[in-house]
Design an enzyme around this catalytic site. Structure first.
Site, PDB file in Angstrom:
ATOM      1  N   GLU A 172      66.110  87.185  21.055  1.00  0.00           N
ATOM      2  CA  GLU A 172      67.399  86.954  21.712  1.00  0.00           C
ATOM      3  C   GLU A 172      68.278  86.075  20.833  1.00  0.00           C
ATOM      4  O   GLU A 172      67.780  85.182  20.140  1.00  0.00           O
ATOM      5  CB  GLU A 172      67.191  86.293  23.080  1.00  0.00           C
ATOM      6  CG  GLU A 172      68.406  85.709  23.747  1.00  0.00           C
ATOM      7  CD  GLU A 172      69.475  86.745  24.044  1.00  0.00           C
ATOM      8  OE1 GLU A 172      70.663  86.438  23.805  1.00  0.00           O
ATOM      9  OE2 GLU A 172      69.121  87.853  24.489  1.00  0.00           O
ATOM     10  N   CYS A 178      74.145  98.775  29.892  1.00  0.00           N
ATOM     11  CA  CYS A 178      75.205  98.593  30.891  1.00  0.00           C
ATOM     12  C   CYS A 178      76.480  99.314  30.457  1.00  0.00           C
ATOM     13  O   CYS A 178      77.530  99.146  31.080  1.00  0.00           O
ATOM     14  CB  CYS A 178      75.480  97.105  31.117  1.00  0.00           C
ATOM     15  SG  CYS A 178      75.981  96.206  29.635  1.00  0.00           S
TER      16      CYS A 178
END
Length: 474
Positions: A355, A431
């Site tokens: 991340e 998304c």
């Protein structure tokens, strides 16, 4: 004649044939494409163009001649002015239909893949009060409605609410929001009223004056509530006054925090969080492997899926698509706070999460610790710089890669690296179906698209999540 002096264009009996990503209806008149505010596919209307380009125009309905079968009355008083919930004038079934169509169109047109095996979109169990986080903005420049005059000195110009779309300096004062369950509305309205009654100044984004800046409310499935008040200036008397009020008026708040942000922007990731009462976190819980419940610690800066119930369904689909047997090495890219990594850890040999945000990686490690999960490793850094050849040599070639990138999709270097790694399976959670399709166009050189599952995380908006399972071609 200048563009501004041109007379507006009017078109009669325009049939709305589709809906655009930003929530506007799409129609055509004389080969001129129209993006029409508050229009629903199936509407027939007279429209006025208020902004015109060479091949398209933005328009508003002047007369609704025949309403669409999908049209329903909007349930929120702020509809059309507020930038959220732009699809609430459509039935929920219609929303699901057009979200499914959006995924279908993106994958076929951009990725050019066969989507005949795409499953029907998973609806959200709740289409109102489904969010676990909302952020409001204080402003001394309230959005004015028709009939209100800025020259009226008796007008209350303070507001606590959401930004008007496209306007960084105008805030719509919110009376009731249908996105987050109580006590969210009560908290916002009570804090707003108390601040006004006690003369606490609201922030001026242009002059950078005023005390109150933002209000963030987080709720959880465990019943815990976090409230963060962001002040722009260190006026100790005003801070104490408001925080004492919230403390006394809302004892159900389990984590009451504040931040002093004197910067020119609203980001809080580089700001110190001060605990007024309670811990600096709340918890979420999800049932995971073998009847075990995974518990996630959510702090003021943590990323967590904002629809808690659908997040569980999204993670279950991701896990099931991967088809774990128990001995897999998994890379979880864009792992955030390690929610997916820790959710699937009980089903695999090891998970390696990567991340960009260092604080999120710290959250991921904590989430492993509080669940006694010992088979996860987490690394912080830019994905294209971390996921290099030496990283794979050190940690081993993954059997499964789970990737859940931001709306922009994966960097081209990351996609190229996935092509080199050649994991047996890739589960791509997105998304943004358009950027997902862009990446799939490259990956299809080596991978077959085996499963496609859209998931509705955000009812009454155009946004849709999509999960794709890719299988390495033999």
């Amino acid at each position: 004649m200048s563009r501004s002096a041109k007379k507006p264009k009017f078109f009669e009996n325009v049939t709305v044939i589709d809906i655009a990503e930003e929530g506007k209806g799409v129609g055509k008149a004389e080969d001129f494409v129209l993006f029409i505010e508050k229009a629903v596919p199936g509407d027939v209307a007279d429209v006025e163009v208020y902004r015109s380009k060479k091949s398209f125009g933005e328009a508003k309905i002047t007369k609704l001649i025949t309403p669409s079968e999908y049209r329903v009355p909007a349930f929120c008083e702020h509809f059309g002015t507020c930038g959220g919930c732009k699809w609430q004038h459509m039935t929920y079934d219609a929303q699901l239909k057009f979200k499914q169509k959006a995924v279908h169109d993106a994958l076929t047109r951009i990725a050019k893949i066969d989507v005949e095996h795409m499953d029907a979109i998973v609806p959200s169990p709740a289409d109102r009060y489904y969010r676990n986080k909302l952020e409001y903005t204080f402003s001394n420049k309230r959005w004015l409605y028709d009939g209100e005059s800025r020259e009226d000195e008796t007008l209350d110009m303070n507001a606590l609410g959401f930004h008007i779309p496209g306007r960084f300096d105008k805030i719509l004062n919110i009376n009731h929001c249908y996105l987050q369950a109580e006590p969210s509305n009560d908290l916002r309205n009570s804090i707003n009223a108390f601040a006004k009654e006690n003369g606490i100044s609201y922030y001026d984004v242009r002059a950078h004056t005023g005390a109150l800046r933002n209000l963030i409310i987080r709720t959880s499935s465990t019943g815990e509530i976090m409230v963060i008040v962001v002040f722009a200036h260190t006026d100790e008397e005003q801070v104490n006054l408001l925080m004492n009020y919230v403390d006394a008026a809302f004892p159900q708040v389990t984590s009451l925090l504040y931040i002093l942000n004197t910067k020119m922007n609203d980001t809080i990731f580089d700001q110190e969080v001060i605990a007024w009462r309670g811990p600096e976190f709340i918890h979420e819980e999800m049932p995971a492997a073998n009847g075990k419940v995974v518990r996630f610690r959510v702090g003021p800066k943590s990323f967590y899926q904002t629809n808690s119930i659908q997040a569980l369904r999204l993670y279950e689909i991701t896990r099931d698509f991967a088809g774990f047997t128990g001995d897999e090495l998994v890379y979880d890219l864009y792992t955030g706070a390690g929610t997916i990594a820790n959710f699937v850890a009980g089903h695999v040999r090891q998970v390696v999460g990567v991340e960009y945000v260092p604080s999120a990686i710290e959250d991921a490690k904590v989430n492993s610790q509080i669940n006694d999960i010992t088979n996860t490793k987490f690394y912080a850094g830019d994905m294209k710089d971390v996921l290099v050849h030496d990283f794979v040599v050190e940690h081993g070639k993954p059997d499964v890669i789970i990737t859940d990138p931001p709306r922009a999709g994966m960097h081209a270097d990351v996609v190229a690296r996935l092509m080199e790694i050649e994991a047996e399976k890739i589960v791509y959670v997105s998304c943004n179906a358009a950027t997902q399709a862009r990446d799939l166009l490259v990956l299809k050189e080596k991978y077959d698209t085996v499963k496609i599952q859209p998931v509705d995380m955000f009812p009454h908006t155009q946004h849709v999540e999509n999960v794709v399972l890719l299988q390495l071609r033999k």
